[in-house]
Design a protein around this motif. Structure first.
Motif, PDB file in Angstrom:
ATOM      1  N   SER A  68     -29.167 -47.875   5.311  1.00 44.46           N
ATOM      2  CA  SER A  68     -28.265 -46.853   5.170  1.00 44.46           C
ATOM      3  C   SER A  68     -28.191 -46.069   3.825  1.00 44.46           C
ATOM      4  N   HIS A  69     -28.696 -46.755   2.807  1.00 53.24           N
ATOM      5  CA  HIS A  69     -28.995 -46.325   1.543  1.00 53.24           C
ATOM      6  C   HIS A  69     -30.327 -45.194   1.617  1.00 53.24           C
ATOM      7  N   VAL A  71     -31.271 -43.607   4.145  1.00 57.03           N
ATOM      8  CA  VAL A  71     -31.251 -42.502   4.997  1.00 57.03           C
ATOM      9  C   VAL A  71     -30.206 -41.544   4.022  1.00 57.03           C
ATOM     10  N   MET A  72     -29.322 -42.159   3.261  1.00 56.51           N
ATOM     11  CA  MET A  72     -28.334 -41.363   2.320  1.00 56.51           C
ATOM     12  C   MET A  72     -29.636 -40.527   1.477  1.00 56.51           C
ATOM     13  N   LEU A  84     -34.368 -34.532  10.288  1.00 58.42           N
ATOM     14  CA  LEU A  84     -32.870 -34.914  10.522  1.00 58.42           C
ATOM     15  C   LEU A  84     -32.845 -35.815  11.792  1.00 58.42           C
ATOM     16  N   ARG A  85     -33.535 -35.754  12.959  1.00 55.32           N
ATOM     17  CA  ARG A  85     -33.323 -36.394  13.898  1.00 55.32           C
ATOM     18  C   ARG A  85     -34.088 -37.882  13.642  1.00 55.32           C
ATOM     19  N   LEU A  88     -31.140 -39.681  11.745  1.00 53.29           N
ATOM     20  CA  LEU A  88     -29.948 -39.908  12.500  1.00 53.29           C
ATOM     21  C   LEU A  88     -30.291 -40.882  13.639  1.00 53.29           C
ATOM     22  N   ILE A  91     -30.311 -44.357  11.637  1.00 50.23           N
ATOM     23  CA  ILE A  91     -29.131 -45.120  11.244  1.00 50.23           C
ATOM     24  C   ILE A  91     -28.576 -45.588  12.652  1.00 50.23           C
ATOM     25  N   ARG A  92     -28.770 -44.923  13.677  1.00 51.83           N
ATOM     26  CA  ARG A  92     -27.964 -45.338  14.909  1.00 51.83           C
ATOM     27  C   ARG A  92     -28.837 -46.696  15.628  1.00 51.83           C
ATOM     28  N   ARG A  99     -26.035 -55.149  15.605  1.00 52.32           N
ATOM     29  CA  ARG A  99     -25.252 -55.934  16.646  1.00 52.32           C
ATOM     30  C   ARG A  99     -25.922 -56.825  17.401  1.00 52.32           C
ATOM     31  N   PHE A 213     -33.824 -39.086  22.319  1.00 49.61           N
ATOM     32  CA  PHE A 213     -33.122 -38.005  21.426  1.00 49.61           C
ATOM     33  C   PHE A 213     -34.089 -37.713  20.242  1.00 49.61           C
TER      34      PHE A 213
END
Lengths: 235, 235
Positions: A68-69, A71-72, A84-85, A88, A91-92, A99, A213
């Motif tokens: 996450s860090h 990605v930021m 950008l994809r 995204l 992160i997904r 999970r 995607f």
């Protein structure tokens, strides 16, 4: 003004992006190993090993934070559409892997409850769907690494097999519970463990959809078959 | 060069960000209504209404797609740190809401299987934990709208109550199954419905943690209590 990097020593965008992919793949491999270890402790009825698996889940969670860090940091550089994809998707995918790690830890956790009762014959059915799930996860990680949409789509389609095997095990467990009331509590744990594994398959499918995607943007994936019918089994 | 907007008519960044928040809140309210409707069809044993809830889940999924699209558009403008947190929070919260929608639809789906057997007394326990979950979701959406970290933290902490109520219902259902083998299949559906609701609580907690991250950045949230002990219930 938004594109100024904040670090004093600036790595190239490509280097940072490569690092992000590597971290995500490493996280995925950790989750696959956790799941394998969880299936192993179910078989061996080893409470100490189960405790270690539960503990190890923290390393996966920490890695998600790091991703996450990163990605930021990357997003702050104002990436273009394809980059950008990548961000995204990473992160997904990291969130799906997190999970999966939780579900693997949950299988380990419930194994210790199972070990208080005599071994159940349906453990072998759990092992089978567990192996399918490990394979699905490994295959989708390779598809992600290679940007391989066909492999990703194959993973997505094979999820139907996992759903079918899960539904069969679900029915088998219900029958067993009806025949022997003493098996109800351990079988309920097994039902939830099987469900955890079926959910891991769903998250592998999510990852496959994110690979699609990533490569194809908003082109639609063809619809998929669904075969988890356990939630409509008649009482 | 990355900061050039691609649209001919350019809305202000703030307008777009406001729109993103509104969409996410609308998505959250849809999920809360779906969960309420699902609890209602369980009570009324209404298969047609259940089918409508399952169908409506698509609208939530579509909204998540739109939010992802808006996030991409915003991120392409190269936002600054706080704005980037808004974007990251929105995409994560939308993903949690999407899962909540899935769980609500699953409750509706399993209700139609339940309706093939006589009504179970434990439905009232399911209603109680369901109402707690609806409240948690509504409260966390308000916390998100208002950037209210204290309210978010309160939601996170109250998840322990939902976990405790879930564990109690879990034990009650096991006892009931042991007393009457005919109740095993419907009770198993109820067990999974209860688990779905418990998971909705976890996702409300995730949203609360994202509100914290949005406002406080990487400051750590104080650790929380955990009270779901159902996965260690002894056989």
């Amino acid at each position: 003004m938004h594109n100024q990097p904040h670090d004093h020593i600036v790595k190239s965008y490509d280097e940072e992006q490569r690092r992000l992919l590597d971290e995500t793949l490493r996280m995925g491999e950790m989750a696959a190993s956790q799941l394998e270890a969880a299936l192993d402790v179910v078989q061996r009825r080893d409470d100490n090993a189960a405790a270690r698996i539960i503990e190890n889940d923290e390393a996966i969670d920490t890695l998600e934070q790091e991703i996450s860090h990163d990605v930021m940091k990357l997003a702050l550089r104002g990436p273009m559409a394809r980059d950008l994809r990548e961000i995204l998707a990473a992160i997904r995918i990291a969130s799906d892997i997190e999970r999966i790690g939780d579900y693997a830890a949950n299988v380990a956790k419930r194994s210790t409850a199972l070990n208080l009762a005599p071994p159940l014959p349906q453990i072998s059915g759990l092992q089978s769907i567990g192996k399918l799930a490990v394979q699905q996860l490994r295959d989708v990680l390779v598809a992600y690494r290679d940007n391989d949409v066909d492999a990703a789509r194959a993973v997505r389609d094979r999820d139907a097999d996992l759903d079918a095997a899960y539904t069969a095990l679900f029915r088998e467990l219900l029958t067993y519970m009806m025949e022997d009331a003493r098996s109800i509590t351990p079988c309920t744990h097994l039902l939830f463990m099987a469900k955890n594994i079926e959910r891991i398959g769903d998250h592998a499918t999510n990852i496959a959809e994110n690979v699609w995607f990533l490569v194809r943007g908003n082109d639609e994936l063809p619809p998929r078959e669904k075969r988890d019918e356990s939630n409509t089994v008649a009482p």
